[in-house]
Enzyme design. Structure first.
Site, PDB file in Angstrom:
ATOM      1  CG  ASP A  21     -29.409   5.942  -8.140  1.00  0.00           C
ATOM      2  OD1 ASP A  21     -29.435   6.929  -7.314  1.00  0.00           O
ATOM      3  OD2 ASP A  21     -30.262   5.223  -7.996  1.00  0.00           O
ATOM      4  CG  ASN A  69     -33.050  14.227  -9.133  1.00  0.00           C
ATOM      5  OD1 ASN A  69     -32.368  13.871  -9.898  1.00  0.00           O
ATOM      6  ND2 ASN A  69     -33.552  13.172  -8.428  1.00  0.00           N
TER       7      ASN A  69
HETATM    8  C1  IPE Z   1     -32.132   9.220 -11.309  1.00  0.00           C
HETATM    9  O1  IPE Z   1     -31.807   8.871  -9.910  1.00  0.00           O
HETATM   10  C2  IPE Z   1     -31.693  10.740 -11.455  1.00  0.00           C
HETATM   11  C3  IPE Z   1     -30.238  10.998 -11.702  1.00  0.00           C
HETATM   12  C4  IPE Z   1     -29.362   9.881 -11.369  1.00  0.00           C
HETATM   13  C5  IPE Z   1     -30.171  12.364 -11.656  1.00  0.00           C
HETATM   14  P1  IPE Z   1     -32.796   8.896  -8.766  1.00  0.00           P
HETATM   15  O2  IPE Z   1     -32.244   8.525  -7.498  1.00  0.00           O
HETATM   16  O3  IPE Z   1     -33.410  10.296  -8.670  1.00  0.00           O
HETATM   17  O4  IPE Z   1     -33.947   7.915  -9.197  1.00  0.00           O
HETATM   18  P2  IPE Z   1     -35.068   7.014  -8.565  1.00  0.00           P
HETATM   19  O5  IPE Z   1     -35.784   7.841  -7.649  1.00  0.00           O
HETATM   20  O6  IPE Z   1     -34.316   6.191  -7.551  1.00  0.00           O
HETATM   21  O7  IPE Z   1     -35.670   6.357  -9.493  1.00  0.00           O
HETATM   22  C1  IPE Z   2     -27.583  10.423  -7.458  1.00  0.00           C
HETATM   23  O1  IPE Z   2     -27.620   9.893  -5.991  1.00  0.00           O
HETATM   24  C2  IPE Z   2     -27.606  11.571  -7.348  1.00  0.00           C
HETATM   25  C3  IPE Z   2     -28.696  12.283  -7.912  1.00  0.00           C
HETATM   26  C4  IPE Z   2     -30.191  11.920  -8.290  1.00  0.00           C
HETATM   27  C5  IPE Z   2     -28.823  13.877  -8.139  1.00  0.00           C
HETATM   28  P1  IPE Z   2     -28.864   9.925  -5.041  1.00  0.00           P
HETATM   29  O2  IPE Z   2     -28.999  11.047  -4.168  1.00  0.00           O
HETATM   30  O3  IPE Z   2     -30.214   9.339  -5.713  1.00  0.00           O
HETATM   31  O4  IPE Z   2     -28.393   8.724  -4.027  1.00  0.00           O
HETATM   32  P2  IPE Z   2     -29.447   7.741  -3.146  1.00  0.00           P
HETATM   33  O5  IPE Z   2     -30.176   6.890  -4.360  1.00  0.00           O
HETATM   34  O6  IPE Z   2     -30.306   8.388  -2.340  1.00  0.00           O
HETATM   35  O7  IPE Z   2     -28.751   6.803  -2.718  1.00  0.00           O
HETATM   36 MG    MG Z   3     -31.032   7.677  -6.094  1.00  0.00          MG
END
Ligand code: IPE
Ligand code: IPE
Ligand code: MG
Length: 242
Positions: A21, A69
């Site tokens: 994340d 996602n």
């Molecule tokens: C969880 O991260 C999913 C992945 C790392 C693929 P998100 O960024 O989507 O999760 P939330 O929305 O913060 O819970």
């Molecule tokens: C994790 O990074 C990757 C995926 C969930 C695909 P994020 O895209 O969730 O990054 P933040 O949480 O917005 O910083």
């Molecule tokens: Mg995230």
């Protein structure tokens, strides 16, 4: 040889799961578009896969794209899958070199044919590798995995192959996407976030949780080692008295 070898406090878990994340936040801090964070995150994937394989982890599950996602802007989704395809195409030699077997966890229905094709070809190419298993969780949701397992169970009951009273934990476990994988001993989440976000709900029942403050694009071997050292300090009781 890894710098971690010979580090007495470092305990290598049998199975590791990672919620990668903070790609977006990393990019924002650097004044870049979100997608640049995803791009940069590939380096962390490469480091984590090779380091885990070298240290003797048996199974590594990386959360790459959740069921939720799919609600992101289409442009970001398209770019994420473009990156996934690039990763699969470019990393095959590394996977072979480290004897990594690739599998996919998640629902196939919403994945584009070209993504599925490349995924399936990489899975087939690495199927004979006897080292670490790398599971990429793509279009994955923990609740959805349990729903799919329950559907399979219900179908078995309906055709008379199983009695309702015979349903136990093992029967549910056997119908998960990859029942051969050991439950994660250690769950790592980056970017300081303290949630599960629908990841491996069944399997994390007794996982130790390590939260790394760094965003995923900055995650390197030193952070993995810190997580393994933290894991080494945990007392795992599994409900018992030690
Ligand atoms: C969880 O991260 C999913 C992945 C790392 C693929 P998100 O960024 O989507 O999760 P939330 O929305 O913060 O819970
Ligand atoms: C994790 O990074 C990757 C995926 C969930 C695909 P994020 O895209 O969730 O990054 P933040 O949480 O917005 O910083
Ligand atoms: Mg995230």
């Amino acid at each position: 040889m890894s710098a971690a070898a010979g580090d007495p406090g470092l305990v290598v878990p049998r199975s590791v799961a990672v919620i990668m994340d903070g790609n977006g936040r990393w990019a924002k801090q650097a004044g870049l578009e979100r997608i640049r964070g995803h791009e940069k995150g590939i380096e962390a994937v490469r480091t984590t896969v090779t380091e885990c394989a070298q240290l003797g982890v048996q199974a590594l599950v990386l959360y790459a794209f959740s069921e939720e996602n799919w609600q992101r802007p289409q442009r970001e989704i398209d770019l994420l899958f473009k990156l996934l395809k690039r990763f699969l195409a470019e990393e095959l030699p590394t996977l072979m070199q480290h004897r990594v077997r690739l599998v996919h966890s998640g629902r196939r229905e919403r994945l584009a044919p070209d993504v599925l094709d490349l995924l399936d070809r990489t899975i087939a190419a690495t199927a004979g590798n006897a080292g670490m298993t790398l599971s990429l969780a793509i279009s994955y949701g923990g609740r959805q995995e349990i729903v799919d397992a329950v559907r399979a169970l219900a179908a078995d009951v309906q055709r008379g192959a199983m009695a309702p009273a015979a349903i136990d934990e093992a029967a549910i476990h056997a119908r998960l996407y990859h029942p051969e994988l050991p439950d994660p001993d250690l769950l790592i989440r980056t970017a300081g976030e303290r949630r599960i976000s629908n990841f491996l709900l069944w399997q994390v029942s007794y996982a130790e949780i390590h939260v790394a403050e760094v965003c995923w694009p900055e995650f390197r071997a030193e952070h993995l080692h810190a997580a393994f050292r933290d894991y080494g300090r945990r007392v795992r009781k599994f409900g018992k008295v030690t």
